[in-house]
Scaffold this motif. Structure first.
Motif, PDB file in Angstrom:
ATOM      1  N   GLY A   1      99.965  15.072  88.893  1.00 16.79           N
ATOM      2  CA  GLY A   1     100.751  16.275  88.586  1.00 16.79           C
ATOM      3  C   GLY A   1     100.850  17.193  89.795  1.00 16.79           C
ATOM      4  N   HIS A   2      99.748  17.308  90.528  1.00 18.94           N
ATOM      5  CA  HIS A   2      99.776  18.157  91.722  1.00 18.94           C
ATOM      6  C   HIS A   2     100.705  17.569  92.789  1.00 18.94           C
ATOM      7  CE1 HIS A   2      96.802  20.683  90.019  1.00 18.94           C
ATOM      8  NE2 HIS A   2      95.787  19.846  90.133  1.00 18.94           N
ATOM      9  N   LYS A   3     100.709  16.243  92.865  1.00 17.18           N
ATOM     10  CA  LYS A   3     101.570  15.590  93.855  1.00 17.18           C
ATOM     11  C   LYS A   3     103.052  15.871  93.545  1.00 17.18           C
ATOM     12  CE  LYS A   3     102.418  11.052  95.900  1.00 17.18           C
ATOM     13  NZ  LYS A   3     103.798  10.786  95.462  1.00 17.18           N
TER      14      LYS A   3
ATOM     15  N   PRO B   1      96.695  10.926  85.865  1.00 15.98           N
ATOM     16  CA  PRO B   1      95.633  11.861  86.245  1.00 15.98           C
ATOM     17  C   PRO B   1      96.224  13.204  86.701  1.00 15.98           C
ATOM     18  CG  PRO B   1      95.830  10.102  87.888  1.00 15.98           C
ATOM     19  CD  PRO B   1      96.761   9.754  86.763  1.00 15.98           C
ATOM     20  N   ARG B   2      95.421  14.260  86.574  1.00 23.29           N
ATOM     21  CA  ARG B   2      95.888  15.602  86.946  1.00 23.29           C
ATOM     22  C   ARG B   2      96.412  15.659  88.376  1.00 23.29           C
ATOM     23  NH1 ARG B   2      94.451  20.055  84.276  1.00 23.29           N
ATOM     24  NH2 ARG B   2      94.358  21.216  86.219  1.00 23.29           N
ATOM     25  N   THR B   3      95.763  14.898  89.250  1.00 26.19           N
ATOM     26  CA  THR B   3      96.143  14.953  90.671  1.00 26.19           C
ATOM     27  C   THR B   3      97.576  14.436  90.894  1.00 26.19           C
ATOM     28  OG1 THR B   3      94.972  12.863  90.942  1.00 26.19           O
ATOM     29  CG2 THR B   3      93.820  14.834  91.656  1.00 26.19           C
TER      30      THR B   3
ATOM     31  N   GLU C   1      89.707  31.592  92.143  1.00 27.86           N
ATOM     32  CA  GLU C   1      89.012  31.012  90.984  1.00 27.86           C
ATOM     33  C   GLU C   1      89.181  29.489  90.894  1.00 27.86           C
ATOM     34  OE1 GLU C   1      90.927  33.833  90.830  1.00 27.86           O
ATOM     35  OE2 GLU C   1      89.224  35.187  90.678  1.00 27.86           O
ATOM     36  N   ASN C   2      90.219  28.957  91.531  1.00 30.72           N
ATOM     37  CA  ASN C   2      90.439  27.509  91.466  1.00 30.72           C
ATOM     38  C   ASN C   2      89.347  26.699  92.182  1.00 30.72           C
ATOM     39  OD1 ASN C   2      94.069  27.848  91.590  1.00 30.72           O
ATOM     40  ND2 ASN C   2      92.767  27.556  89.808  1.00 30.72           N
ATOM     41  N   PHE C   3      88.529  27.371  93.000  1.00 31.81           N
ATOM     42  CA  PHE C   3      87.381  26.678  93.608  1.00 31.81           C
ATOM     43  C   PHE C   3      86.387  26.203  92.556  1.00 31.81           C
ATOM     44  CE2 PHE C   3      88.476  28.917  97.658  1.00 31.81           C
ATOM     45  CZ  PHE C   3      88.512  27.801  98.472  1.00 31.81           C
ATOM     46  N   LYS C   4      86.483  26.753  91.340  1.00 34.26           N
ATOM     47  CA  LYS C   4      85.598  26.337  90.252  1.00 34.26           C
ATOM     48  C   LYS C   4      85.921  24.935  89.732  1.00 34.26           C
ATOM     49  CE  LYS C   4      85.778  30.822  88.047  1.00 34.26           C
ATOM     50  NZ  LYS C   4      86.283  31.430  86.820  1.00 34.26           N
ATOM     51  N   ARG C   5      87.066  24.404  90.105  1.00 38.96           N
ATOM     52  CA  ARG C   5      87.469  23.092  89.571  1.00 38.96           C
ATOM     53  C   ARG C   5      86.609  21.973  90.160  1.00 38.96           C
ATOM     54  NH1 ARG C   5      93.957  23.240  88.508  1.00 38.96           N
ATOM     55  NH2 ARG C   5      93.950  25.292  87.535  1.00 38.96           N
ATOM     56  N   PRO C   6      86.601  20.793  89.510  1.00 45.59           N
ATOM     57  CA  PRO C   6      85.804  19.684  90.039  1.00 45.59           C
ATOM     58  C   PRO C   6      86.153  19.381  91.499  1.00 45.59           C
ATOM     59  CG  PRO C   6      86.764  19.103  87.915  1.00 45.59           C
ATOM     60  CD  PRO C   6      87.344  20.431  88.297  1.00 45.59           C
TER      61      PRO C   6
ATOM     62  N   ALA D   1      91.681  16.829  96.357  1.00 44.47           N
ATOM     63  CA  ALA D   1      93.044  16.279  96.289  1.00 44.47           C
ATOM     64  C   ALA D   1      94.066  17.372  96.606  1.00 44.47           C
ATOM     65  CB  ALA D   1      93.296  15.700  94.895  1.00 44.47           C
ATOM     66  N   LEU D   2      93.806  18.594  96.139  1.00 45.02           N
ATOM     67  CA  LEU D   2      94.722  19.703  96.433  1.00 45.02           C
ATOM     68  C   LEU D   2      94.754  20.018  97.927  1.00 45.02           C
ATOM     69  CD1 LEU D   2      93.942  21.987  93.363  1.00 45.02           C
ATOM     70  CD2 LEU D   2      96.200  21.074  93.956  1.00 45.02           C
ATOM     71  N   MET D   3      93.580  19.973  98.558  1.00 46.48           N
ATOM     72  CA  MET D   3      93.504  20.249 100.000  1.00 46.48           C
ATOM     73  C   MET D   3      94.277  19.191 100.791  1.00 46.48           C
ATOM     74  SD  MET D   3      91.955  23.033 100.370  1.00 46.48           S
ATOM     75  CE  MET D   3      91.898  23.863  98.803  1.00 46.48           C
TER      76      MET D   3
ATOM     77  N   TYR E   1     102.155  30.924  94.178  1.00 48.29           N
ATOM     78  CA  TYR E   1     100.708  30.925  93.964  1.00 48.29           C
ATOM     79  C   TYR E   1     100.283  29.455  93.890  1.00 48.29           C
ATOM     80  CZ  TYR E   1      96.519  33.345  91.993  1.00 48.29           C
ATOM     81  OH  TYR E   1      95.286  33.901  91.775  1.00 48.29           O
ATOM     82  N   ALA E   2      99.606  28.983  94.917  1.00 47.33           N
ATOM     83  CA  ALA E   2      99.259  27.568  94.982  1.00 47.33           C
ATOM     84  C   ALA E   2      97.786  27.300  94.710  1.00 47.33           C
ATOM     85  CB  ALA E   2      99.632  26.999  96.349  1.00 47.33           C
ATOM     86  N   PHE E   3      96.923  28.267  95.080  1.00 49.74           N
ATOM     87  CA  PHE E   3      95.489  28.040  94.891  1.00 49.74           C
ATOM     88  C   PHE E   3      94.790  29.400  94.830  1.00 49.74           C
ATOM     89  CE2 PHE E   3      91.152  26.850  95.968  1.00 49.74           C
ATOM     90  CZ  PHE E   3      90.995  25.656  95.271  1.00 49.74           C
TER      91      PHE E   3
ATOM     92  N   ILE F   1     104.196  31.737  89.801  1.00 46.15           N
ATOM     93  CA  ILE F   1     102.886  31.186  89.448  1.00 46.15           C
ATOM     94  C   ILE F   1     103.169  29.764  88.974  1.00 46.15           C
ATOM     95  CG2 ILE F   1     100.822  31.434  87.990  1.00 46.15           C
ATOM     96  CD1 ILE F   1     101.580  34.478  87.765  1.00 46.15           C
ATOM     97  N   MET F   2     102.913  28.824  89.857  1.00 51.00           N
ATOM     98  CA  MET F   2     103.298  27.424  89.610  1.00 51.00           C
ATOM     99  C   MET F   2     102.230  26.767  88.737  1.00 51.00           C
ATOM    100  SD  MET F   2     104.405  26.340  93.497  1.00 51.00           S
ATOM    101  CE  MET F   2     102.760  26.371  94.174  1.00 51.00           C
ATOM    102  N   ASP F   3     102.358  26.910  87.453  1.00 49.81           N
ATOM    103  CA  ASP F   3     101.304  26.418  86.563  1.00 49.81           C
ATOM    104  C   ASP F   3     101.778  25.201  85.766  1.00 49.81           C
ATOM    105  OD1 ASP F   3      98.788  26.444  85.442  1.00 49.81           O
ATOM    106  OD2 ASP F   3      99.243  27.996  83.970  1.00 49.81           O
ATOM    107  N   GLY F   4     100.833  24.372  85.351  1.00 48.74           N
ATOM    108  CA  GLY F   4     101.135  23.278  84.425  1.00 48.74           C
ATOM    109  C   GLY F   4     101.174  21.884  85.015  1.00 48.74           C
ATOM    110  N   ASN F   5     100.757  21.731  86.256  1.00 50.66           N
ATOM    111  CA  ASN F   5     100.743  20.386  86.849  1.00 50.66           C
ATOM    112  C   ASN F   5      99.844  19.446  86.057  1.00 50.66           C
ATOM    113  OD1 ASN F   5     102.287  21.373  88.916  1.00 50.66           O
ATOM    114  ND2 ASN F   5     100.635  21.460  90.424  1.00 50.66           N
ATOM    115  N   GLY F   6      98.663  19.951  85.675  1.00 51.50           N
ATOM    116  CA  GLY F   6      97.696  19.126  84.963  1.00 51.50           C
ATOM    117  C   GLY F   6      98.203  18.699  83.595  1.00 51.50           C
ATOM    118  N   ARG F   7      98.757  19.670  82.856  1.00 51.49           N
ATOM    119  CA  ARG F   7      99.266  19.348  81.514  1.00 51.49           C
ATOM    120  C   ARG F   7     100.460  18.409  81.578  1.00 51.49           C
ATOM    121  NH1 ARG F   7      99.484  25.453  79.763  1.00 51.49           N
ATOM    122  NH2 ARG F   7      98.958  25.629  81.978  1.00 51.49           N
ATOM    123  N   TRP F   8     101.291  18.607  82.581  1.00 51.96           N
ATOM    124  CA  TRP F   8     102.462  17.731  82.764  1.00 51.96           C
ATOM    125  C   TRP F   8     101.997  16.285  82.946  1.00 51.96           C
ATOM    126  CZ3 TRP F   8     103.929  14.525  86.810  1.00 51.96           C
ATOM    127  CH2 TRP F   8     105.267  14.070  86.813  1.00 51.96           C
TER     128      TRP F   8
END
Ligand code: IPE
Ligand code: IPE
Ligand code: MG
Length: 230
Positions: free
Chosen positions: A32-34, A28-30, A63-68, A74-76, A58-60, A14-21
């Protein structure tokens, strides 16, 4: 270094924490995703090197569709770039790309990039690399029940349920790693995780390198799995 007999066959992350990183670094959070996506590349290589047969990430989530919308967009975009850029090298390294989840919810461009990656690597066998996209374990179970009804399955067994899941051709995960401090499954592999070992770390996904991965393998090697026996 953990010796090869004690290596898990199937590792799920479960690859979590891109945004917080990113936030910690003032980006910006994006971003982190990069950087998180770049890390996937490293970890896939390391799994191959360590003789892991199955890696699932686990990439998406559903429930992640709820994000802005701009974050989802950017994830797509990163997803398309990943498949377009990495497929050839994955193929050369014997890595088969596999996807679990309902990608029919993605735009045609994204679906095409994914299908192309799956098709091009379909004969590879060294490492089965599964990406969970638009994946939710509850939705996966509902889909399985619906399909069993549609097929008029009479005698439902645990084995048959497994065959109706997206993971029908994968063994259950031996080890599930979650980065970035949260200790929950967030709707990941609920049925398949019945006897998985869990490893949680505070390290954010973009910083989860080979060294951190090896620590998880060391911890796994110390676990005693009983599967209900003595
Ligand atoms: C994980 O990082 C990646 C996805 C869920 C797409 P997050 O984006 O959840 O990062 P945090 O948890 O907000 O730090
Ligand atoms: C889980 O992370 C999903 C992925 C890593 C793709 P989330 O960041 O979406 O999970 P919650 O919201 O903290 O449970
Ligand atoms: Mg998160």
């Amino acid at each position: 270094m953990v010796d090869s007999q004690n290596i898990p066959r199937h590792v799920a992350i479960i690859m979590d924490g891109n945004g917080r990183w990113a936030k910690q670094k003032g980006f910006p959070r994006t971003y982190g995703h990069k950087v998180g996506t770049e890390n996937v590349r490293k970890i896939v290589k390391y799994c191959s090197k360590r003789g892991i047969e199955y890696l699932t990430v686990y990439a998406f989530s559903t429930e992640n569709f709820k994000r802005p919308a701009d974050e989802v967009g950017a994830l797509m975009k990163l997803l398309v770039e990943y498949f377009n850029k990495e497929t050839q090298e994955l193929k050369e390294n014997g890595v088969r790309l596999n996807v679990i989840g309902d990608i029919s919810t993605f735009s045609p461009v994204v679906q095409e990039a994914i299908q192309n990656g799956i098709e091009k690597t379909k004969d590879c066998t060294k490492l089965i690399f599964t990406i969970a996209l638009a994946y939710g374990a509850r939705a996966e179970l509902v889909r399985a029940f619906k399909n069993m009804i549609a097929d008029s399955v009479q005698d439902i067994t645990e084995e048959i349920v497994s065959k109706y899941l997206y993971t029908f051709d994968l063994p259950d995960p031996d080890l599930i790693i979650r980065t970035s401090g949260e200790e929950r499954l967030s709707n990941f592999l609920l049925y398949q995780a019945a006897y998985s070992e869990f490893y949680f770390t505070n390290v954010h996904w973009p910083d989860f390198d080979e060294n951190e991965f090896e620590k998880a393998l060391e911890e796994f090697a110390r676990r005693i799995r009983r599967f209900g026996g003595v």
